[in-house]
Design an enzyme around this catalytic site. Sequence first.
Site, mmCIF file in Angstrom:
data_model
loop_
_atom_site.group_PDB
_atom_site.id
_atom_site.type_symbol
_atom_site.label_atom_id
_atom_site.label_comp_id
_atom_site.label_asym_id
_atom_site.label_seq_id
_atom_site.Cartn_x
_atom_site.Cartn_y
_atom_site.Cartn_z
ATOM 1 N N CYS A 150 0.802 -1.217 0.000
ATOM 2 C CA CYS A 150 0.000 0.000 0.000
ATOM 3 C C CYS A 150 0.839 1.273 0.000
ATOM 4 C CB CYS A 150 -0.962 -0.029 1.183
ATOM 5 S SG CYS A 150 -1.986 -1.516 1.181
ATOM 6 N N HIS A 187 -2.509 7.914 6.213
ATOM 7 C CA HIS A 187 -2.687 6.603 5.595
ATOM 8 C C HIS A 187 -3.827 5.845 6.257
ATOM 9 C CE1 HIS A 187 -1.731 2.776 3.698
ATOM 10 N NE2 HIS A 187 -1.810 2.216 4.899
ATOM 11 N N GLU A 221 -0.030 5.083 13.455
ATOM 12 C CA GLU A 221 0.263 6.271 12.655
ATOM 13 C C GLU A 221 0.127 7.534 13.485
ATOM 14 O OE1 GLU A 221 -0.766 8.461 8.412
ATOM 15 O OE2 GLU A 221 -2.056 6.807 9.081
ATOM 16 N N LYS A 225 -9.651 7.762 3.022
ATOM 17 C CA LYS A 225 -10.107 6.377 2.836
ATOM 18 C C LYS A 225 -11.501 6.180 3.415
ATOM 19 C CE LYS A 225 -5.552 4.112 2.724
ATOM 20 N NZ LYS A 225 -4.682 5.282 2.911
ATOM 21 N N HIS A 260 -9.897 1.670 0.662
ATOM 22 C CA HIS A 260 -8.447 1.552 0.577
ATOM 23 C C HIS A 260 -8.034 1.044 -0.804
ATOM 24 C CE1 HIS A 260 -4.366 1.081 1.437
ATOM 25 N NE2 HIS A 260 -4.388 0.098 2.315
ATOM 26 N N PHE A 308 2.193 -3.377 3.958
ATOM 27 C CA PHE A 308 2.631 -4.649 4.521
ATOM 28 C C PHE A 308 4.128 -4.841 4.255
ATOM 29 C CE2 PHE A 308 -1.537 -7.354 4.576
ATOM 30 C CZ PHE A 308 -2.074 -6.482 5.499
#
Length: 429
Positions: A174, A315, A326, A347, A352, A411
């Site tokens: 991502c 994010h 975050e 998002k 996403h 990831f």
Amino acid sequence: MSAQSDPIVVTGMGVVSPLGTGVETVWSRLIAGKSGIVRNTRFDVTNFSAKIAGLVPTRETDPEGFDPLVAIDPKDLKKMDLFIQYGLVAAQEALQQANWFPESEADQAATATIIGTGVGGSPVMAEAVQTIIEKGPRRLSPFTVPAFLANLAAGWVSIKYGFKGPIGAPVTACAASGQAIGDGMRLILTGEAEVAVVGGAEGSIDPISVGGFGAARALATAFNDDPEAASRPFDRRRDGFVLAEGAAIMVIERLSHAQARGATPLAILSGYGTSADAYHLTAGEPTGAGAQVAMRNALRMAGISPGEIDYINAHSTSTSVGDAAELAGIGAVFANRGKDLAISSTKSATGHLMGAAGAIEAVFSVLAIRNGIVPPTRNLEDPDVGERFDLVPKVAKHKTVRHALSNAFGFGGVNASLVFSAISVRSSP
């Protein structure tokens, strides 16, 4: 010249998203508080825990929906998966705005194409497996492999427009399109390219992706009957992210190059930072340590302090672990900030977009600067983290944005942060 004396600027942007197709359409719907999350009708979801997705609307269902034929010859459609189609349509919009269609060999060789993806053509791969099981491998299309290869969004754009400079496709989950924008920036800074077409594309609303993320218990399932309420970053009732699809492309170049050819600069791409958590396959480090490094490096390259950032496009995907990590990282980097710092997660409206998330959120950051409007975090009713900052709940707000920071994490522990600045900050090379 240096990045300070002759900054890199954005001269074109294009978007395909669950909120529609086209930058202006998507932006107007975003700031109006619209949602692109719907019931997943792409395939039979009876046996899947998550039954919703951020699907790109078609022209048949939305007058501002996706029509591949605006950029793709009908005979070529069977040669490409959806992520490639989305990438080509977004690239066409960005290139038209930038008015960059080089004809000379020198200009073509000076144009880089860097378009990332998190997954690539998994729908084609899923269909290929089914074809082999039901009909045997001889029934596979000869276009199967080039239709799903992750670098083929960049490849098709390069071929269509004759861009012969460096080409690449970060596949860093991502963070892919955030890194693609940063990679393009670096190519211009080193002199390997004068113009870079950068961004990301994703089209993986398919049984493999939905089933796999569902098995990992990463997807939102509590709002299957109320799709628009499902993506809720920072909110106590969140229970996972909503898988979405689309593409976003930018054209970037030196300000002097843009001015010499009469292009209109939209914003400055002033900083980029990237790092690794080296912590866990899927979870970010709880204090956001790796994210802190990326954000600090982006600020350092931009030559600004944390106090000068007016808006952060987070994010945050709507998972409790990710949102908290975050905000912990942001809290450390922006230690002296409070409600004067606006932070929102778009998002909440788009879902996403995985490998395309960083790019579409970079576009939103530029638009926040250009329009003086900070997009909202939809569905934020009961925040359980981050009350120290302004999380822009539910409603967009007018705010002067001189500098915006956009985060993209993935990831494997990959982090990418971008800083965009108003043209008025540095108006001439």
